[in-house]
Motif scaffolding. Structure first.
Motif, PDB file in Angstrom:
ATOM      1  N   LEU A   1       0.853  -1.189   0.000  1.00  0.00           N
ATOM      2  CA  LEU A   1       0.000   0.000   0.000  1.00  0.00           C
ATOM      3  C   LEU A   1       0.884   1.233   0.000  1.00  0.00           C
ATOM      4  O   LEU A   1       1.789   1.355   0.824  1.00  0.00           O
ATOM      5  CB  LEU A   1      -0.884   0.014   1.259  1.00  0.00           C
TER       6      LEU A   1
ATOM      7  N   LEU B   1       0.450   5.201   0.452  1.00  0.00           N
ATOM      8  CA  LEU B   1      -0.444   6.324   0.756  1.00  0.00           C
ATOM      9  C   LEU B   1       0.235   7.601   0.305  1.00  0.00           C
ATOM     10  O   LEU B   1       1.412   7.835   0.602  1.00  0.00           O
ATOM     11  CB  LEU B   1      -0.700   6.412   2.258  1.00  0.00           C
TER      12      LEU B   1
ATOM     13  N   VAL C   1      -6.411   4.494  -6.055  1.00  0.00           N
ATOM     14  CA  VAL C   1      -7.674   4.763  -5.373  1.00  0.00           C
ATOM     15  C   VAL C   1      -7.638   6.199  -4.865  1.00  0.00           C
ATOM     16  O   VAL C   1      -6.857   6.521  -3.986  1.00  0.00           O
ATOM     17  CB  VAL C   1      -7.825   3.776  -4.183  1.00  0.00           C
TER      18      VAL C   1
ATOM     19  N   VAL D   1      -1.847  -1.210  -3.973  1.00  0.00           N
ATOM     20  CA  VAL D   1      -2.845  -0.146  -3.920  1.00  0.00           C
ATOM     21  C   VAL D   1      -2.109   1.175  -3.687  1.00  0.00           C
ATOM     22  O   VAL D   1      -1.304   1.290  -2.764  1.00  0.00           O
ATOM     23  CB  VAL D   1      -3.869  -0.375  -2.788  1.00  0.00           C
TER      24      VAL D   1
ATOM     25  N   ALA E   1      -2.998   5.011  -2.943  1.00  0.00           N
ATOM     26  CA  ALA E   1      -4.244   5.655  -2.542  1.00  0.00           C
ATOM     27  C   ALA E   1      -4.030   6.984  -1.845  1.00  0.00           C
ATOM     28  O   ALA E   1      -3.018   7.196  -1.181  1.00  0.00           O
ATOM     29  CB  ALA E   1      -4.995   4.719  -1.595  1.00  0.00           C
TER      30      ALA E   1
ATOM     31  N   LEU F   1      -9.320   5.864   0.578  1.00  0.00           N
ATOM     32  CA  LEU F   1      -9.010   4.529   1.092  1.00  0.00           C
ATOM     33  C   LEU F   1      -9.732   4.299   2.421  1.00  0.00           C
ATOM     34  O   LEU F   1     -10.286   3.231   2.663  1.00  0.00           O
ATOM     35  CB  LEU F   1      -7.502   4.342   1.284  1.00  0.00           C
TER      36      LEU F   1
ATOM     37  N   GLN G   1     -12.239   1.384   3.380  1.00  0.00           N
ATOM     38  CA  GLN G   1     -11.936   0.575   4.558  1.00  0.00           C
ATOM     39  C   GLN G   1     -13.132   0.548   5.510  1.00  0.00           C
ATOM     40  O   GLN G   1     -13.530  -0.512   5.991  1.00  0.00           O
ATOM     41  CB  GLN G   1     -10.720   1.202   5.262  1.00  0.00           C
TER      42      GLN G   1
ATOM     43  N   ILE H   1      -6.317   3.866   8.957  1.00  0.00           N
ATOM     44  CA  ILE H   1      -5.877   2.888   7.949  1.00  0.00           C
ATOM     45  C   ILE H   1      -4.821   1.972   8.561  1.00  0.00           C
ATOM     46  O   ILE H   1      -4.899   0.745   8.468  1.00  0.00           O
ATOM     47  CB  ILE H   1      -5.327   3.629   6.704  1.00  0.00           C
TER      48      ILE H   1
END
Ligand code: AMP
Length: 668
Positions: free
Chosen positions: A329, A331, A358, A378, A380, A385, A389, A422
């Motif tokens: 992931l 971010l 995303v 991913v 995001a 996100l 979630q 997250i």
């Protein structure tokens, strides 16, 4: 709304509420009915999807693992309590609620009635249960009684409304004076953590095989190399016993000789050698250590975390198709940056890893469809996100490699609560990489909370690096002269020039670009009020050279990677000096030199001193008017300190109002 740009796209800004929260209206609603109502009724029909019709990853897992029905936790979990207990859940000035939210990751809302009220707990089922347990601990220490709890709710308020009325007297029998045992609550948090993460497959992190040539490098040689390469500085942030800092790699082979597919990709792209951050970050990350990279965009930082991430995902013991969710992931603060990272990811398409971007403003349905059909990576923005979630549309438990990209910018944009929520759903023994252009207190706090014994690589110095590949010109002008300056500049542009014009407000971006259009000049504009597709088109036009002038807000000040921007024109001065450095850094990239022109008006006087400091450090000319402006501001500040009463109501108050309107959570 602020005069300065105030809003993000759909979810670039902080989403403080789960976006879909439906309360059942019937107290006898069965679990199945609840789901049908939600997916069929309230949302206007089912999401059409190929293949198995899962609505979220939990449902898919249930289908595989167990037929047991669970309440749909995109609903609020509701506790009915009498008002004395509600007061204790809230705490003084909401302090207890905040602590409960922080400890559990859930979002808690209170509906108060005449005698009793509801505590509504939002979030996925794990965080709901955690919050529920903490609340029970809080209000029920030493008692056998259970608060009344159910999914969905009657509309709150009167005692007779409660569908769990039988237990009401027990719950309300507690003495309101019982003190809160936060110590016990925190201890229980540890137990929860252990329970939450048991049964996870083991994690592999160390994939580094140091080549002989790297191992042989002497301390002096490495020291000299770091000095020559942007003055790189590496530090081990592990407390107590310090570890050996890996030597840098000078070539791609030294890092990836054991990973031929990575080498093939690098050769295909045609890069000559690793950038300084890559040379130093790869040995650290490949060794399985957490890393903080203090580096700007344009330094090659994306590849510094992507390539080790590919290897990390590929070599986990559980095969990709059995993991039940993504492995990596990233971010990142803005959609533009997310899309840019996605492009980088696809450029090196390693072993067919599937990657999804995303972000708010993008097609949510399409994103959900891809996420639920299985992806490996991913990328995001935190708002969107967190939305997926909270609605259990994405499984974050499978993530073993986490990247917090441009952490300072994410904090600046107010994303900390979303990031926190997250990360609560990501296994704690993961590997985490964080990048940031600056190292302020907020970023340090984030690093301390979410990275484990990291190493740190600074590229350049820790304070704001002066952009030394850019010739910086500063012009002190009147506000009403600005347009004449920009028109003059554009008239004198050479055919191969490409200019990024920064303005402070969305309205100015629109105004200036339409003025230029009316003069027959091809121009694009980029700001947060434009549709996502228009923003993408504007950027693409600028990248491809279909337009050579882009008027943008600070949305474009960081991260945008357009190699051939020859000029940055600061039509409006940015609100802080960090943003100035980021803007100027959009030019002079990839070994090229660049030019920046900055208009400064008397309104910008408070940043004059800091600007002088940056110019001096980069060996640039400092205009005399700027020095006078800085001196006037200093004098004004001193007078304000000496005679505070006189300055009240004047500029100081305006400043406070502007700060309030602009807010610390800037939106572009
Ligand atoms: P970043 O700092 O990640 O935004 O990277 C900026 C640009 O540098 C991207 O277009 C990368 O493709 C490019 N890049 C990354 N690594 C290298 C390298 N070793 N040599 C030359 N360019 C690179």
């Amino acid at each position: 709304m602020s005069d300065w740009e105030d809003e993000y796209g759909e979810d670039e800004g902080a989403i403080s509420e789960p976006s879909v929260v439906h309360k059942a209206t019937s107290k006898a609603t069965s679990n199945t009915n609840i789901r049908n109502e939600y997916f069929g009724g309230k949302r206007g029909g089912k999401v059409e999807r190929e293949g198995p019709q899962w609505r979220n990853w939990r449902e898919r897992d249930r289908e595989v693992k167990s037929p047991v029905e669970r309440p749909a936790s995109n609903r609020a979990l509701t506790l009915n309590l009498d008002n004395s207990l509600i007061g204790r859940v809230i705490g003084r000035g909401g302090a207890t609620i905040r602590e409960l939210e922080q400890s559990s990751g859930a979002r808690i809302k209170i509906n108060r009635g005449e005698h009793e009220g509801e505590v509504l707990i939002f979030g996925n089922s794990d965080v709901q249960q955690k919050a529920n347990h903490l609340i029970k601990e809080l209000i029920g220490t030493g008692r056998a009684s259970e608060p009344r709890l159910h999914y969905g709710s009657k509309s709150s308020g009167s005692k007779s409304d409660s569908c769990w009325s039988e237990s009401a007297p027990q719950a309300s029998a507690v003495s309101p004076s019982t003190s809160i045992d936060w110590k016990a609550i925190r201890e229980n948090r540890g137990k929860y953590e252990a329970l939450k993460w048991k049964d996870l497959p083991p994690l592999k992190k160390n994939f580094y095989i140091e080549s002989d040539s790297v191992a042989k490098r002497s301390t002096d040689e490495v020291r000299a190399w770091r000095k020559e390469n942007n003055n790189i500085f590496v530090d081990d942030l592990k407390e107590e016993v310090k570890r050996e800092i890996p030597n840098p790699v000078y070539t791609f082979e030294e890092a990836f000789a054991c990973y031929p597919e990575i080498m093939e990709n690098i050769i295909r792209v045609g890069f000559q050698k690793p950038t300084p951050i890559q040379s130093q970050a790869w040995p650290v990350i490949l060794s399985g250590l957490d890393l903080i990279g203090i580096a700007q965009t344009g330094t090659g930082k994306t590849l510094s975390y992507l390539l080790p991430g590919f290897i990390h995902m590929d070599l986990q013991s559980v095969p990709r198709d059995k993991r039940g969710g993504p492995g990596m992931l990233v971010l990142t603060p803005t959609r533009e940056l997310a899309l840019q990272i996605e492009t980088e990811c696809n450029k090196y398409s390693y072993k067919g890893f599937k990657c999804i971007c995303v972000y708010g403003g993008g097609d949510r349905r399409a994103q959900i469809k891809i996420v639920t059909s299985g992806v490996d990576i991913v990328i995001a923005t935190p708002g969107r996100l967190n939305d997926l979630q909270m609605n259990e549309l994405i499984n974050l438990r499978s993530i073993t490699y986490l990247v917090l990209d441009e952490a300072d910018r994410m904090l600046d944009m107010g994303f900390e609560p979303q990031i926190m929520k997250i990360i609560l759903d990501i296994r704690p023994d993961r590997q985490t990489v964080m990048t940031s252009a600056t190292w302020p207190t907020g970023v340090r706090r984030l690093a301390k909370s979410y990275l484990k014994d990291p190493m740190m690589v600074y590229v350049g110095t820790l304070d704001l690096a002066a952009v030394d590949t850019v010739q910086q010109t500063v012009l002190v002008v009147q506000e009403e002269e600005k347009k004449a300056y920009i028109f003059d500049f554009i008239q004198n542009m050479e055919p191969e020039d490409k200019v990024l014009i920064f303005v402070g407000k969305k309205i100015v971006a629109d105004d200036l670009s339409s003025d230029l259009c009316l003069r027959g000049i091809a121009v694009q504009s980029l700001h947060g009020d434009r549709e996502q597709c228009d923003r993408e088109e504007a950027l693409q036009d600028f990248k491809d050279g279909r337009v050579r002038i882009l008027v943008a807000t600070d949305l474009a000040s960081r991260g945008l990677d357009v190699h051939d921007i020859s000029h940055v024109f600061n039509f409006d001065f940015p609100r802080n000096i960090e943003e100035y450095v980021h803007r100027v850094g959009r030019t002079g990239r990839a070994g090229r030199s660049g030019v920046s022109v900055t208009l400064v008006t008397r309104e910008d006087w408070k940043l004059a001193g800091e600007l002088i400091h940056i110019l001096e450090r980069a060996g640039q000319e400092v205009p005399e008017e700027l020095v006078l402006m800085a001196e006037r501001y200093d004098k004004h500040q001193k007078e304000k300190e000496m005679f505070p009463a006189q300055s009240r109501g004047g500029r100081a108050q305006r400043g406070a109002r502007d700060r309030f309107r602009g807010g610390s959570h800037r939106r572009f």
